[in-house]
Design an enzyme around this catalytic site. Structure first.
Site, PDB file in Angstrom:
ATOM      1  N   ASP A 200       0.859  -1.125   0.098  1.00 48.70           N
ATOM      2  CA  ASP A 200      -0.086  -0.007   0.106  1.00 48.70           C
ATOM      3  C   ASP A 200       0.841   1.272  -0.113  1.00 48.70           C
ATOM      4  OD1 ASP A 200      -2.802   0.828   0.424  1.00 48.70           O
ATOM      5  OD2 ASP A 200      -1.582   2.215   1.545  1.00 48.70           O
ATOM      6  N   ASN A 208      -2.170  12.909  -4.261  1.00 44.51           N
ATOM      7  CA  ASN A 208      -3.336  13.342  -5.221  1.00 44.51           C
ATOM      8  C   ASN A 208      -4.071  14.945  -4.854  1.00 44.51           C
ATOM      9  OD1 ASN A 208      -3.559  11.177  -7.053  1.00 44.51           O
ATOM     10  ND2 ASN A 208      -5.123  10.229  -5.737  1.00 44.51           N
ATOM     11  N   HIS A 213      -4.517  14.582  -9.592  1.00 46.83           N
ATOM     12  CA  HIS A 213      -4.497  13.361  -9.770  1.00 46.83           C
ATOM     13  C   HIS A 213      -3.879  12.637 -11.027  1.00 46.83           C
ATOM     14  CE1 HIS A 213      -8.060  12.189  -6.925  1.00 46.83           C
ATOM     15  NE2 HIS A 213      -8.382  13.618  -7.432  1.00 46.83           N
ATOM     16  N   ASP A 217      -1.511   9.317 -10.924  1.00 48.47           N
ATOM     17  CA  ASP A 217      -1.608   8.245 -11.852  1.00 48.47           C
ATOM     18  C   ASP A 217      -0.261   7.845 -12.296  1.00 48.47           C
ATOM     19  OD1 ASP A 217      -4.483   8.121 -11.548  1.00 48.47           O
ATOM     20  OD2 ASP A 217      -4.533   9.544 -13.492  1.00 48.47           O
ATOM     21  N   GLU A 243      -4.596   2.091  -4.368  1.00 50.80           N
ATOM     22  CA  GLU A 243      -3.129   2.236  -4.363  1.00 50.80           C
ATOM     23  C   GLU A 243      -2.772   1.031  -3.585  1.00 50.80           C
ATOM     24  OE1 GLU A 243      -4.728   4.507  -0.572  1.00 50.80           O
ATOM     25  OE2 GLU A 243      -5.202   4.339  -2.780  1.00 50.80           O
TER      26      GLU A 243
END
Length: 323
Positions: A200, A208, A213, A217, A243
């Site tokens: 994680d 973010n 965002h 990505d 994630e």
């Protein structure tokens, strides 16, 4: 009765008298009539056999008319031979009359059928049509091949879409769970070790929120690539959440998996710190080895608990599942 007697009356002057019974004239006339009669008998037999053998002939009854016409022509030559010695002129005349009727009927029917016969395609036209059909068949085969290739391409694309995470190009959650189930069954059957790693990304929401965002990505893709570089070809990695990643390590015990987890953690930290376009990103990892009683759900829960301990201990670290 008188008609029958007259019909079979052979007392008329035979043709032999006209030929003066000369041997050379007899041989010429009789020999010629025999050859002609033989030929005339063979032709209708061949026509009748042709009509019976072929069921695709057009105007087959016309062939039979010709056969009848030729047969009676041959019969007149047979009577010509007989009349050399006996004068059966009534029978000869009747056969000639029948021959004439069949001949004129055949001729009239032939003229009637002539337009249809002319409209039949010639050999040249048939060859041209065959050539066109062959080309059309080749074009159809080529189109079918292209269509089949396109279908196979689309099928592969759909299969990839069904099993692949679009953003990271890793296998998706459904495919990851399917593979995990297979590997658990295999390790139970073969008594070989199996370990999984639950990963994680730390504070990913902050990435973010602070960078957008799109940067998030890019960070996910970088993390996926970095993890893949550390794995073997026999290992599997899938994205199972926003994630979160799951790595499946067949034939790997807990100690070896923990060492690999440390390499993955360190590689991701070094990679993102060296990229000015990416924010620093770290990862917390929980490692769990499959037990004999484990299912995919229980094994993931075991790794998830180890992951939470890594988070609670300060993140950017690896924790093993408790036995």
């Amino acid at each position: 009765m008188d008609f029958i007697n007259a019909l079979f009356n052979g007392d008329f002057m035979p043709h032999g008298h006209c030929l003066l019974w000369r041997t050379d004239l007899l041989i010429l006339h009789v020999g010629g009539d025999i050859l002609t009669f033989t030929a005339y008998m063979l032709i209708p037999v061949a026509l009748v056999r042709l009509v019976r053998a072929r069921d695709d002939l057009r105007f087959d009854w016309m062939f039979l008319m010709f056969a009848g016409f030729i047969f009676f022509c041959g019969a007149t030559h047979l009577l010509g031979i007989i009349n050399i010695w006996h004068g059966y002129y009534y029978i000869h005349g009747i056969i000639k009359s029948v021959t004439g009727l069949i001949s004129i009927s055949t001729a009239l029917l032939l003229w009637y059928l002539l337009p249809q016969a002319i409209s039949l395609p010639s050999k040249k036209n048939m060859q041209a049509k065959i050539s066109e059909l062959t080309q059309a068949e080749q074009q159809l085969a080529s189109s079918n091949a292209r269509l089949e290739a396109e279908v196979q391409k689309r099928t592969k694309q759909l299969e990839k879409m069904a099993t692949t995470d679009e953003l990271t190009d890793l296998i998706n959650r459904r495919e990851t769970m399917r593979i995990l189930d297979i590997e658990i069954s295999r390790t139970t059957r073969q008594q070989t070790p199996l370990t999984i790693m639950m990963l994680d990304l730390d504070d990913f929401k902050a990435i973010n929120d602070n960078f957008g965002h799109q940067t998030g990505d890019h960070t996910l893709r970088a993390a996926a690539d970095c993890c893949k570089e550390q794995l073997r070809k026999t290992d599997f990695i899938g994205r199972i959440g926003g994630e979160e990643f799951l790595i499946i390590l067949p034939d790997t015990d807990l100690v070896s998996a923990s060492e690999l987890a440390e390499r993955v953690r360190f590689a991701l930290e070094q990679h993102t710190s060296a990229q000015s376009a990416l924010p620093l990103c770290t990862v917390s990892i929980g490692v769990a080895e499959c037990r004999r009683s484990d299912t995919p759900t229980s094994l993931i829960q075991l790794a998830d608990e180890a992951l939470y301990r890594a988070k609670a201990a300060g993140r950017n670290r690896v924790c093993r599942a408790e036995p």
